[in-house]
Design an enzyme around this catalytic site. Structure first.
Site, PDB file in Angstrom:
ATOM      1  N   HIS A 170      16.443   2.988   7.402  1.00  0.00           N
ATOM      2  CA  HIS A 170      16.889   4.377   7.875  1.00  0.00           C
ATOM      3  C   HIS A 170      17.394   3.622   9.729  1.00  0.00           C
ATOM      4  CE1 HIS A 170      16.357   6.411   4.579  1.00  0.00           C
ATOM      5  NE2 HIS A 170      14.905   6.590   4.825  1.00  0.00           N
ATOM      6  N   ASP A 206      14.378   2.123  -2.346  1.00  0.00           N
ATOM      7  CA  ASP A 206      14.060   2.762  -1.850  1.00  0.00           C
ATOM      8  C   ASP A 206      14.776   4.079  -2.991  1.00  0.00           C
ATOM      9  OD1 ASP A 206      11.812   3.392  -0.091  1.00  0.00           O
ATOM     10  OD2 ASP A 206      13.460   4.834   0.375  1.00  0.00           O
ATOM     11  N   HIS A 208      15.382   6.048  -1.420  1.00  0.00           N
ATOM     12  CA  HIS A 208      16.471   6.892   0.153  1.00  0.00           C
ATOM     13  C   HIS A 208      17.582   6.035  -0.002  1.00  0.00           C
ATOM     14  CE1 HIS A 208      13.179   9.249   0.865  1.00  0.00           C
ATOM     15  NE2 HIS A 208      13.393  10.024   1.270  1.00  0.00           N
ATOM     16  N   ASP A 295       8.889   5.129  -4.214  1.00  0.00           N
ATOM     17  CA  ASP A 295       8.886   6.971  -3.541  1.00  0.00           C
ATOM     18  C   ASP A 295      10.416   7.263  -5.262  1.00  0.00           C
ATOM     19  OD1 ASP A 295      10.882   5.596  -2.357  1.00  0.00           O
ATOM     20  OD2 ASP A 295      10.805   6.784  -0.662  1.00  0.00           O
TER      21      ASP A 295
HETATM   22 ZN   LIG Z   1      12.259   6.356   0.608  1.00  0.00          ZN
END
Ligand SMILES: [Zn+2]
Length: 364
Positions: A170, A206, A208, A295
């Site tokens: 991120h 991931d 996200h 996740d």
């Molecule tokens: Zn994540």
């Protein structure tokens, strides 16, 4: 498989994060890396290697110097400005609408404030990214963990795993976000480009979207970014990660987003993975950097996919079957009881895959 790990990650030890304005127990916690390390040792198929320090230059090849300096000095500033908090979390983050109508010249005069709360907003994005006393130390070692995994692959390993903590995807060129301070995968990819002159692909699995990695290479044609993730219309990072984001300039066509619906299962997920692998297979290069997150697991508290452990073994096998060398870097995964077993399943899937001989670096 060699797995790079250091105890220095423990320096980043937040107890809380802020979610929708209220403190909740931190999710990106010290135990995560310890659990994965324990599972690797219990499996027996992994050799733990200490990271080697690589200095600031590989970070500055990807990140704004101001971000590095902010992270380096943030906690001492919290102390100096006598702010009685257990962690630093921004509460004022510049919204682009604040600057509507400003000319380019006026925008160029916008500046990092002096107050640490303002600095945290200047370099931040959200409130779930607490900075504590040891954050900078841990984040620097996470970068060194990634770069040591790169070195192992450049020195001939077919694959290496960097147990990076804190994670990185991120973090943008000039922004820390979402448990991430430096973008370990982007720094690794840039180091590979500079060392080999080859193109590099980053595969981000991931849950996200890796908005930071996308941003860093948005206009670059030499680094291909492919990501499978929860649709940003419903999940963090909300503002990027849509399928129509394909890169611009030299990077047009070098960004592939595959947002997935809630409750995506093993078959949906592996079908999307195949699309990403096909796209990577169509690009030149001998090395893939994998942003590996768990996740996506069905019990993960942050994700809403329904993946089982079997999908991770199969995903690792399919990624390794590309026949490229793999620099595999840990990103998210917050269901502590499953995290170690899921990581071992993925890595063993890759390690034990019936794959073609790894490509010769420089020959692709
Ligand atoms: Zn994540």
């Amino acid at each position: 498989m060699k797995a790079v790990y250091t105890e220095h990650h423990r320096a980043h030890d937040p107890s809380q994060e802020v979610f929708l304005g209220a403190p909740i127990p931190a999710r990106e916690v010290v135990q995560r890396a310890g659990i994965i390390r324990g599972a690797l040792l219990a499996d027996g198929g992994f050799e733990l290697v200490e990271p080697v320090e690589h200095g600031e230059l590989p970070i500055l090849a990807v990140h704004d110097r101001g971000l590095l300096r902010f992270l380096e000095t943030a906690w001492s500033e919290v102390r100096r400005q006598a702010i009685g908090r257990q962690s630093l979390v921004p509460d004022s983050i510049p919204n682009p609408a604040m600057f509507e109508g400003l000319s380019e010249a006026a925008r160029a005069r916008l500046r990092e404030p002096v107050a640490i709360g303002g600095r945290a907003g200047w370099w931040g994005f959200d409130t779930s990214n607490p900075i504590v006393a040891g954050t900078y130390e841990a984040a620097r070692w996470a970068v060194d963990t990634a770069l040591t995994a790169v070195d192992l692959v450049l020195d001939g390993e077919a694959m290496a795993y960097g147990l990076c903590r804190p994670p990185g995807h991120h973090a943008a060129r000039a922004m820390a976000a979402g448990y991430c301070f430096f973008n370990n995968a982007a720094i690794a990819a840039e180091a590979i480009v500079r060392a080999t002159g080859e193109r590099v692909a980053i595969l981000d699995v991931d849950y996200h979207h890796g908005n930071g990695t996308q941003q860093i290479f948005w206009r670059r044609g030499d680094v291909f970014y492919a990501s499978l993730h929860g649709d940003p219309s419903r999940v963090y990072p909300y503002f990027l990660g849509y399928a129509d984001e394909i890169g611009e300039g030299d990077g047009a066509g070098a960004n592939l987003n595959l947002p997935l619906p809630p409750h995506a299962g093993d078959a949906d997920y592996l079908a999307a993975l195949d699309r990403a692998l096909e796209a990577i297979d169509a690009t030149p290069g001998s090395i893939v950097v994998v942003s590996l997150g768990f996740d996506t697991y069905r019990d993960d508290p942050l994700g809403d996919f329904d993946l089982t452990r079997a999908a991770y073994a199969e995903a690792g096998r399919r990624v390794a079957s590309l026949g490229r060398r793999l620099v595999i870097l840990q990103e998210g995964g917050y269901h502590l009881p499953s995290l170690g077993k899921n990581a071992v399943a993925w890595l063993n899937g890759a390690r034990e895959a019936d794959r073609p001989p790894a490509r010769t670096i420089g020959a692709a």
